[in-house]
Write a protein that holds these residues in place. Structure first.
Motif, mmCIF file in Angstrom:
data_model
loop_
_atom_site.group_PDB
_atom_site.id
_atom_site.type_symbol
_atom_site.label_atom_id
_atom_site.label_comp_id
_atom_site.label_asym_id
_atom_site.label_seq_id
_atom_site.Cartn_x
_atom_site.Cartn_y
_atom_site.Cartn_z
ATOM 1 N N THR A 108 -18.722 1.656 10.896
ATOM 2 C CA THR A 108 -18.576 1.744 9.446
ATOM 3 C C THR A 108 -19.078 3.081 8.927
ATOM 4 N N GLU A 109 -20.207 3.553 9.432
ATOM 5 C CA GLU A 109 -20.771 4.816 8.958
ATOM 6 C C GLU A 109 -19.827 5.981 9.244
ATOM 7 N N ASN A 110 -19.258 6.017 10.435
ATOM 8 C CA ASN A 110 -18.317 7.063 10.810
ATOM 9 C C ASN A 110 -17.080 7.011 9.923
ATOM 10 N N ALA A 111 -16.546 5.818 9.707
ATOM 11 C CA ALA A 111 -15.341 5.669 8.886
ATOM 12 C C ALA A 111 -15.606 6.083 7.446
ATOM 13 N N VAL A 112 -16.739 5.690 6.897
ATOM 14 C CA VAL A 112 -17.077 6.061 5.519
ATOM 15 C C VAL A 112 -17.234 7.575 5.409
ATOM 16 N N ALA A 113 -17.914 8.182 6.350
ATOM 17 C CA ALA A 113 -18.089 9.638 6.318
ATOM 18 C C ALA A 113 -16.744 10.352 6.370
ATOM 19 N N ARG A 114 -15.857 9.871 7.207
ATOM 20 C CA ARG A 114 -14.538 10.492 7.331
ATOM 21 C C ARG A 114 -13.702 10.276 6.069
ATOM 22 N N ALA A 115 -13.759 9.069 5.503
ATOM 23 C CA ALA A 115 -12.994 8.767 4.285
ATOM 24 C C ALA A 115 -13.534 9.522 3.080
ATOM 25 N N SER A 116 -14.794 9.901 3.128
ATOM 26 C CA SER A 116 -15.415 10.566 1.980
ATOM 27 C C SER A 116 -14.847 11.952 1.701
ATOM 28 N N VAL A 117 -14.129 12.529 2.660
ATOM 29 C CA VAL A 117 -13.573 13.878 2.453
ATOM 30 C C VAL A 117 -12.046 13.895 2.405
ATOM 31 N N VAL A 118 -11.428 12.711 2.320
ATOM 32 C CA VAL A 118 -9.967 12.620 2.285
ATOM 33 C C VAL A 118 -9.440 13.172 0.953
ATOM 34 N N LYS A 119 -8.504 14.110 1.059
ATOM 35 C CA LYS A 119 -7.829 14.672 -0.115
ATOM 36 C C LYS A 119 -6.359 14.277 -0.150
ATOM 37 N N LEU A 120 -5.854 13.796 0.995
ATOM 38 C CA LEU A 120 -4.474 13.339 1.124
ATOM 39 C C LEU A 120 -4.470 12.083 1.977
ATOM 40 N N MET A 121 -3.922 10.988 1.434
ATOM 41 C CA MET A 121 -3.772 9.760 2.206
ATOM 42 C C MET A 121 -2.298 9.529 2.442
ATOM 43 N N GLY A 145 -7.470 11.808 -8.066
ATOM 44 C CA GLY A 145 -7.214 13.165 -7.585
ATOM 45 C C GLY A 145 -6.884 13.270 -6.112
ATOM 46 N N ILE A 146 -6.579 12.160 -5.485
ATOM 47 C CA ILE A 146 -6.233 12.155 -4.061
ATOM 48 C C ILE A 146 -4.714 12.105 -3.931
ATOM 49 N N HIS A 147 -4.159 13.066 -3.206
ATOM 50 C CA HIS A 147 -2.711 13.103 -2.979
ATOM 51 C C HIS A 147 -2.305 11.919 -2.110
ATOM 52 N N THR A 148 -1.075 11.456 -2.303
ATOM 53 C CA THR A 148 -0.541 10.378 -1.477
ATOM 54 C C THR A 148 0.814 10.798 -0.914
ATOM 55 N N ALA A 149 1.131 10.278 0.257
ATOM 56 C CA ALA A 149 2.390 10.627 0.914
ATOM 57 C C ALA A 149 2.844 9.466 1.780
ATOM 58 N N ILE A 150 4.117 9.514 2.126
ATOM 59 C CA ILE A 150 4.716 8.554 3.055
ATOM 60 C C ILE A 150 5.378 9.343 4.170
ATOM 61 N N ILE A 151 5.131 8.921 5.404
ATOM 62 C CA ILE A 151 5.889 9.410 6.553
ATOM 63 C C ILE A 151 6.389 8.172 7.280
ATOM 64 N N SER A 152 7.719 8.027 7.351
ATOM 65 C CA SER A 152 8.320 6.832 7.932
ATOM 66 C C SER A 152 9.448 7.191 8.880
ATOM 67 N N ALA A 153 9.531 6.476 9.969
ATOM 68 C CA ALA A 153 10.596 6.718 10.952
ATOM 69 C C ALA A 153 11.947 6.231 10.441
ATOM 70 N N ASP A 178 8.626 4.883 -7.962
ATOM 71 C CA ASP A 178 7.920 3.977 -8.882
ATOM 72 C C ASP A 178 6.416 4.227 -8.863
ATOM 73 N N LEU A 179 5.888 4.562 -7.690
ATOM 74 C CA LEU A 179 4.442 4.770 -7.536
ATOM 75 C C LEU A 179 4.009 6.217 -7.774
ATOM 76 N N GLY A 180 4.965 7.107 -7.985
ATOM 77 C CA GLY A 180 4.611 8.515 -8.195
ATOM 78 C C GLY A 180 4.239 9.241 -6.913
ATOM 79 N N ILE A 181 4.691 8.729 -5.781
ATOM 80 C CA ILE A 181 4.446 9.416 -4.494
ATOM 81 C C ILE A 181 5.532 10.470 -4.344
ATOM 82 N N THR A 182 5.159 11.726 -4.450
ATOM 83 C CA THR A 182 6.157 12.805 -4.411
ATOM 84 C C THR A 182 6.391 13.354 -3.013
ATOM 85 N N HIS A 183 5.463 13.115 -2.120
ATOM 86 C CA HIS A 183 5.591 13.620 -0.749
ATOM 87 C C HIS A 183 6.098 12.478 0.126
ATOM 88 N N VAL A 184 7.408 12.419 0.321
ATOM 89 C CA VAL A 184 8.032 11.339 1.076
ATOM 90 C C VAL A 184 8.890 11.939 2.175
#
Length: 181
Positions: A8-21, A61-69, A81-87
């Protein structure tokens, strides 16, 4: 990437710096089922809680994107609909799509998160700073990520990840404040 990296500590630390999900679609934003109409059109079901979570990330303020096969007009519509511009759809080389995306946004891999469920997602999951999957994801994926959600794909897993990131960045309370006044 080492196996069994869940802490949990590792995951929280890593998630704390996410700017793009970045989100995979089938098995993450949907339950992975493909429903075909008589005309051969693929239909998908999305979870409304997931959509609200994505909007909360964006508002924080976190960017969002979709990458799909898979290529799907339904996914394009849901993203709009969700405002995800990076698809990026119809992408079987997810690593190249990921590298192009972070180049466009001028981000480093450690500031990115990705949630996927199958081996096609591993080239991105092994490069991002915060890698996540779902409990019904493939074994090879679940053992190589930083966090596995409690909810399954299409049943709130994306929302759970969004909330996890917001909490890790101390933005959760402010994200909800609008709704509590």
């Amino acid at each position: 990437m080492n196996h069994a990296r869940h802490s949990t500590e590792n995951a929280v630390a890593r998630a704390s710096v996410v700017k793009l999900m970045i989100f995979d679609v089938d098995g993450i934003l949907t339950d992975g089922s493909l429903h075909f109409s008589p005309e051969g059109e693929v239909m998908k079901t999305f979870n409304v809680l997931d959509g609200q979570g994505i909007k909360l990330l964006q508002q924080a303020g976190i960017h969002t994107a979709i990458i799909s096969a898979r290529q799907s007009a339904i996914v394009a519509r849901r993203a709009a609909d969700l405002g995800i511009t990076h698809v990026k759809q119809g992408i079987h080389d997810k690593k190249t799509a990921f590298l192009e995306l972070i180049s466009e946004l001028n981000l480093s891999p450690e500031h990115c998160g990705f949630i996927g469920d199958d081996v096609i997602d591993l080239p991105v999951l092994t490069r991002v700073g915060f890698a996540a999957s779902v409990p019904n994801g493939h074994d090879e994926v679940r053992t190589r990520v930083h966090h596995v959600t409690k909810a399954t794909g299409g049943a709130g897993a994306a929302r759970e990840i969004c909330d996890f990131i917001l909490r890790a960045q101390d933005k959760y309370d402010s994200a909800l404040a609008t709704y509590l006044t």
